[in-house]
Design an enzyme around this catalytic site. Structure first.
Site, PDB file in Angstrom:
ATOM      1  N   HIS A  74      92.741  46.068  47.013  1.00 38.38           N
ATOM      2  CA  HIS A  74      94.158  47.474  47.958  1.00 38.38           C
ATOM      3  C   HIS A  74      92.957  48.024  48.538  1.00 38.38           C
ATOM      4  O   HIS A  74      91.923  48.696  48.964  1.00 38.38           O
ATOM      5  CB  HIS A  74      94.279  47.730  46.992  1.00 38.38           C
ATOM      6  CG  HIS A  74      93.544  48.772  46.270  1.00 38.38           C
ATOM      7  ND1 HIS A  74      92.703  49.778  46.324  1.00 38.38           N
ATOM      8  CD2 HIS A  74      93.085  48.199  45.064  1.00 38.38           C
ATOM      9  CE1 HIS A  74      92.255  49.972  45.574  1.00 38.38           C
ATOM     10  NE2 HIS A  74      92.097  49.703  44.319  1.00 38.38           N
ATOM     11  N   ARG A 110      98.675  49.925  43.879  1.00 38.43           N
ATOM     12  CA  ARG A 110      97.705  49.891  44.832  1.00 38.43           C
ATOM     13  C   ARG A 110      97.864  48.524  45.829  1.00 38.43           C
ATOM     14  O   ARG A 110      97.697  48.479  46.876  1.00 38.43           O
ATOM     15  CB  ARG A 110      96.818  50.605  44.721  1.00 38.43           C
ATOM     16  CG  ARG A 110      95.711  50.326  43.135  1.00 38.43           C
ATOM     17  CD  ARG A 110      95.134  51.174  43.279  1.00 38.43           C
ATOM     18  NE  ARG A 110      93.980  50.663  42.029  1.00 38.43           N
ATOM     19  CZ  ARG A 110      94.186  50.763  40.774  1.00 38.43           C
ATOM     20  NH1 ARG A 110      95.027  51.352  40.633  1.00 38.43           N
ATOM     21  NH2 ARG A 110      93.344  50.073  39.802  1.00 38.43           N
ATOM     22  N   HIS A 170      91.151  44.292  43.458  1.00 38.86           N
ATOM     23  CA  HIS A 170      91.226  44.886  42.760  1.00 38.86           C
ATOM     24  C   HIS A 170      89.444  44.722  42.983  1.00 38.86           C
ATOM     25  O   HIS A 170      88.974  43.412  43.209  1.00 38.86           O
ATOM     26  CB  HIS A 170      91.330  45.464  41.659  1.00 38.86           C
ATOM     27  CG  HIS A 170      92.898  45.985  41.569  1.00 38.86           C
ATOM     28  ND1 HIS A 170      93.423  46.840  41.702  1.00 38.86           N
ATOM     29  CD2 HIS A 170      93.751  44.844  41.345  1.00 38.86           C
ATOM     30  CE1 HIS A 170      94.969  47.240  41.817  1.00 38.86           C
ATOM     31  NE2 HIS A 170      94.974  45.417  40.857  1.00 38.86           N
ATOM     32  N   GLU A 227      92.895  45.918  37.842  1.00 38.94           N
ATOM     33  CA  GLU A 227      91.387  46.173  37.940  1.00 38.94           C
ATOM     34  C   GLU A 227      90.645  46.501  36.234  1.00 38.94           C
ATOM     35  O   GLU A 227      91.072  46.185  35.473  1.00 38.94           O
ATOM     36  CB  GLU A 227      91.270  47.402  38.597  1.00 38.94           C
ATOM     37  CG  GLU A 227      89.798  48.613  38.443  1.00 38.94           C
ATOM     38  CD  GLU A 227      89.142  47.416  39.133  1.00 38.94           C
ATOM     39  OE1 GLU A 227      88.721  45.990  38.860  1.00 38.94           O
ATOM     40  OE2 GLU A 227      88.613  47.638  40.439  1.00 38.94           O
TER      41      GLU A 227
END
Length: 248
Positions: free
Chosen positions: A9, A60, A182, A87
């Site tokens: 991201h 994100r 992520h 993440e």
């Protein structure tokens, strides 16, 4: 030839503030939206045409994917979201400043929490307001599987069944697949594809919003991997990621 495109991201609001983010659902900065859009423009310029997309539950990553697809004029592509692409959970240090945490605990300890293969940060309580248990989007995850903290080893363990069971099989139908996720979840995929050791993966940094291309033959044997774009700029971005948690 089959192609897997990985994109971390764009810069998030907490990246900009140098905070541990983990499963905290923060948005992109204006710069993050722009670098995601530029990644899409670059993919389009270089002739990449993804047919299927995967991303996490975190905005994100979702909004980075949206910007990439908008820049490519491919907003119509199918997208599947999974919490398994989220993440790594940073547990009780989520929301703390990385440099301040390094001052308190030392660079070596924070590096272990960030990048070691099997060392977990301190865990959240299940009912902490930051716990995924308190977020309705994760209601399907049993209490004993809710990530209250994770090492990279833990992140890979919950990621790889999805990667091997969903993403890889999609190449039977598609030639090019795009995954926007992520730093640590993508690091797990990279480790698997490149056969990296635990020590090598600790030192490997994935820059924000830079397409990472993996090319396979028809037997899904890796033939080539590279970051797309200006290599000197990519090197600087990778160094920036590596230096985030050093005390100042």
């Amino acid at each position: 030839m089959k192609k897997l495109i990985l994109v971390r991201h764009g810069e998030s609001e907490w990246n900009k503030l140098n905070l541990f983010t983990g499963w905290t659902d923060v948005d992109l900065t204006e710069f993050g939206r722009q670098e995601a859009y530029e990644a899409g423009k670059l993919l389009k310029k270089e002739g990449y045409k993804p047919e299927m997309c995967y991303t996490s539950y975190l905005k994100r990553a979702v909004r980075t994917l949206n910007q990439v697809l908008e820049a490519m004029d491919m907003d119509y592509l199918p997208v599947e979201k999974s919490w398994r692409l989220n993440e790594k959970s940073y547990g009780a240090i989520q929301g703390l400043n990385k440099a301040d945490t390094a001052k308190k605990y030392g660079d070596d300890q924070v590096l272990l929490w960030r990048r070691s293969f099997d060392v977990q940060p301190p865990a959240l309580d299940l009912h902490d307001e930051r716990s995924p248990r308190m977020d309705p989007r994760y209601k399907e995850i049993p209490d004993n599987e809710i990530p209250l903290t994770e090492s990279l080893k833990d992140t890979i363990a919950r990621l790889m069944p999805y990667y091997k069971g969903v993403i890889l099989p999609s190449f039977k139908e598609y030639d090019t697949v795009l995954v926007v996720a992520h730093g640590n979840s993508l690091r797990g995929i990279v480790k698997e594809l490149r056969g990296m050791t635990n020590e090598e993966i600790i030192k490997f940094n994935i820059p924000t919003a830079v397409p990472y291309i993996f090319e396979f033959n028809d037997h899904m044997e890796l033939e080539k991997e590279f970051f797309l774009g200006d290599q000197e700029e990519i090197r600087k971005k990778m160094e920036s990621v590596a230096n985030q948690a050093k005390k100042k």
